[in-house]
Design a protein around this motif. Structure first.
Motif, short mmCIF file in Angstrom:
data_model
loop_
_atom_site.label_atom_id
_atom_site.label_comp_id
_atom_site.label_asym_id
_atom_site.label_seq_id
_atom_site.Cartn_x
_atom_site.Cartn_y
_atom_site.Cartn_z
N LYS A 111 1.20 -0.67 -0.23
CA LYS A 111 -0.27 0.16 0.48
C LYS A 111 1.18 1.23 0.18
N SER A 129 -7.21 -8.53 12.95
CA SER A 129 -6.47 -7.07 12.59
C SER A 129 -5.28 -6.88 13.76
N GLU A 182 -1.70 -3.49 13.50
CA GLU A 182 -1.25 -2.73 13.27
C GLU A 182 -0.18 -2.80 12.53
N LYS A 233 -3.88 0.55 10.10
CA LYS A 233 -5.11 -0.22 11.24
C LYS A 233 -5.61 -1.60 9.59
N PHE A 234 -4.90 -2.86 9.63
CA PHE A 234 -5.01 -3.78 8.82
C PHE A 234 -5.87 -4.60 9.45
N GLU A 235 -7.25 -5.22 8.50
CA GLU A 235 -8.05 -6.21 9.17
C GLU A 235 -8.15 -6.69 7.76
N VAL A 236 -8.14 -7.98 8.35
CA VAL A 236 -8.72 -8.94 7.10
C VAL A 236 -9.96 -10.19 7.87
N ILE A 265 -9.52 -7.53 2.24
CA ILE A 265 -8.16 -6.93 3.85
C ILE A 265 -8.54 -5.67 3.51
N ALA A 275 -7.79 -1.88 4.44
CA ALA A 275 -6.55 -1.13 5.38
C ALA A 275 -6.92 0.71 5.85
N SER A 324 -8.56 -3.15 0.46
CA SER A 324 -7.18 -2.80 -0.17
C SER A 324 -7.43 -4.11 -1.20
#
Length: 225
Positions: A10, A28, A30, A35-38, A61, A63, A68
């Motif tokens: 990114k 999730s 960082e 902050k990433f959430e999958v 995913i 971001a 993303s």
């Protein structure tokens, strides 16, 4: 395959690797103040000949609440419900165990074809002496063949795929000579203008454009990890 390995890029952030070991869930974390959430669901996934799911799955995913990456055919209308970031899949990793034949699929550039890849370690006979042989096939066509693998247990060769130079590296030393029994195979693209093997390259700054590369890492072990 033990886990699904993903790496995303990114903006100018460094790629990060996370392994998703459950068939369904979310996670999730960082990284570099992002902050990433999958979210993923492989519970009803269908598979062909390889370890990669082909239908009835998704991996999404986020971001900073921006979509993303979405993989799979069960997208749940995510692309229309959330803003979509610019992204490129720059690397993928897979793990196998229990045999010496590994098959997968890979696309080395956005406009390229999806190729069937088969890696096989076998034996042939020369002068009544058994020798291990490594063969690599793309779309059922052999592109790399390494004889006397017990002696050539580490090495690299370059092949030409979809107009790109693709370096392949192998290291099967531990498979033959240690109790861990692990082998590693890696494919990585490089610029056609660059004559150097990617392993020899130093980090370079490219102004005015991004140098997009893709790598596929395959690791194998005799026993489950």
């Amino acid at each position: 395959m033990v886990g699904l390995g993903l790496s995303i890029k990114k903006c100018e952030e460094k790629p990060s690797f996370r392994h998703l070991r459950m068939i369904k869930g979310n996670r999730s974390f960082e990284l570099d103040n992002i902050k990433f959430e999958v979210f993923w669901d492989l519970s009803t996934a269908k598979y062909n000949s390889g370890p990669e799911p082909s239908d009835n799955f998704y991996v999404a995913i986020f971001a900073d609440s921006e979509l993303s990456l979405v993989l799979g055919d069960l997208e749940m209308n995510l692309k229309s419900a959330y803003p979509v970031a610019e992204f490129s899949l720059i690397s993928r990793s897979e793990h196998f165990y229990g045999n010496a034949i590994y098959s997968t699929k890979a696309q080395f550039c956005e406009r390229g074809n999806v190729h069937d890849i088969l890696i096989k370690c076998s034996g042939d006979y020369e002068g009544n002496k058994r020798n291990s042989v490594l063969s690599v096939c793309f779309d059922k066509k052999e592109v790399i063949r390494v004889k006397r693998l017990h002696w050539n247990f580490r090495g690299n060769q370059t092949i030409f795929i979809d107009g790109l130079l693709v370096d392949m590296m192998w290291d099967v030393h531990d498979w033959f000579f240690t109790s861990s029994g692990c082998a590693v195979f890696m494919f990585r693209t490089r610029s056609g203008l660059d004559s150097r093997l990617w392993l020899e390259e130093k980090t370079l700054e490219h102004k005015g454009h991004d140098r997009v590369e893709f790598s596929l890492l395959i690791s194998a072990s005799k026993n489950p990890i």
